[in-house]
Enzyme design. Sequence first.
Site, PDB file in Angstrom:
ATOM      1  N   SER A   1       0.645   4.857   0.250  1.00 50.21           N
ATOM      2  CA  SER A   1       1.262   3.974   1.241  1.00 50.21           C
ATOM      3  C   SER A   1       2.291   3.065   0.579  1.00 50.21           C
ATOM      4  O   SER A   1       2.356   2.963  -0.642  1.00 50.21           O
ATOM      5  CB  SER A   1       0.196   3.120   1.932  1.00 50.21           C
TER       6      SER A   1
ATOM      7  N   SER B   1       2.607  -0.302   0.735  1.00 56.03           N
ATOM      8  CA  SER B   1       2.270  -1.728   0.724  1.00 56.03           C
ATOM      9  C   SER B   1       2.656  -2.427  -0.570  1.00 56.03           C
ATOM     10  O   SER B   1       2.734  -3.656  -0.604  1.00 56.03           O
ATOM     11  CB  SER B   1       0.776  -1.922   0.978  1.00 56.03           C
TER      12      SER B   1
ATOM     13  N   LYS C   1      -3.463  -3.928  -5.210  1.00 60.79           N
ATOM     14  CA  LYS C   1      -2.706  -5.098  -4.755  1.00 60.79           C
ATOM     15  C   LYS C   1      -2.405  -5.979  -5.957  1.00 60.79           C
ATOM     16  O   LYS C   1      -2.857  -5.736  -7.072  1.00 60.79           O
ATOM     17  CB  LYS C   1      -3.510  -5.902  -3.724  1.00 60.79           C
TER      18      LYS C   1
ATOM     19  N   SER D   1       1.771  -5.015   4.590  1.00 60.43           N
ATOM     20  CA  SER D   1       0.615  -4.926   3.705  1.00 60.43           C
ATOM     21  C   SER D   1      -0.622  -5.520   4.375  1.00 60.43           C
ATOM     22  O   SER D   1      -0.608  -6.693   4.776  1.00 60.43           O
ATOM     23  CB  SER D   1       0.892  -5.663   2.389  1.00 60.43           C
TER      24      SER D   1
END
Length: 276
Positions: free
Chosen positions: A75, A77, A128, A215
């Site tokens: 993804s 994010s 993250k 996100s």
Amino acid sequence: MSDQEQIPAEQVSVSQPAIGGVESLAAPEAAAPAADHGAHVPEQKDHFGVQTFFTVVIFSIFVITFIVQAFQIPSGSMENTLLVGDFLLVDKVHFAGTGSGLLPYGSIRRGDIVVFYFPVDPSQFLVKRVIGLPGDRIHLHNKTVYLNGEPLQENYVIHAQLFLDGYRDNFPTQRGYSREIDRHWRTELSQHVTNGDLVVPPDHYFVMGDNRDNSLDSRYWGFVPRANIVGRPLVIYLSVKSSEPQGPNGKLIHSGQILAPLLQLARWDRTFRLVR
């Protein structure tokens, strides 16, 4: 006549050791020893091959379990730091200890990119960036992150949307609504807010994606426990373009599950790039 009787006696004395020498091979004939010795050679080679195979398997399991593991980014994010189709080697040693000096252990710092078990669903891995450490006070105002009262300088962040979202961009005021918010977090959030700031509890971390408007991160599902953190992305060993639409979760996929025409889709300029 005595000479004739001695001949059988000599034959017996010679043949007994011969029979005893080949008894374990179950081959009583005189010609059998040559064939039996030859039969041992492939048996020894097979044992060597099996031992080598299991040695490789055990070593691979050890490396994947304790040292490094490969993942693929599905993804956007973490764009533009990590792109969809990046294949990562994750260092599982760096955050594994307390800094005894025997291994290159390190503590988790603000700005570190971490791979962790998703607190809502521990069967999934997410990636993250750490924004808040235990005890930090955090809030967002018009997309800008304020840490302990000071605005963060984040040159890695991108904002893909011009409009403001009341919940996402002015967190944790809880203005507005998003169906992406975890229901448990919506109930728990207010317990961690003091004077408009979210206070990170002990042994937990507040994380966000670099692609800040796309996100699903700690704003939507809460803190990351220290025990959930697996390691840090070390290097992009391969990057492959993807035309499939992706979501904002940042979930990681084991690279062994991906099949693609790598030579045609590879981004060679990102190969062996260190992750910062």
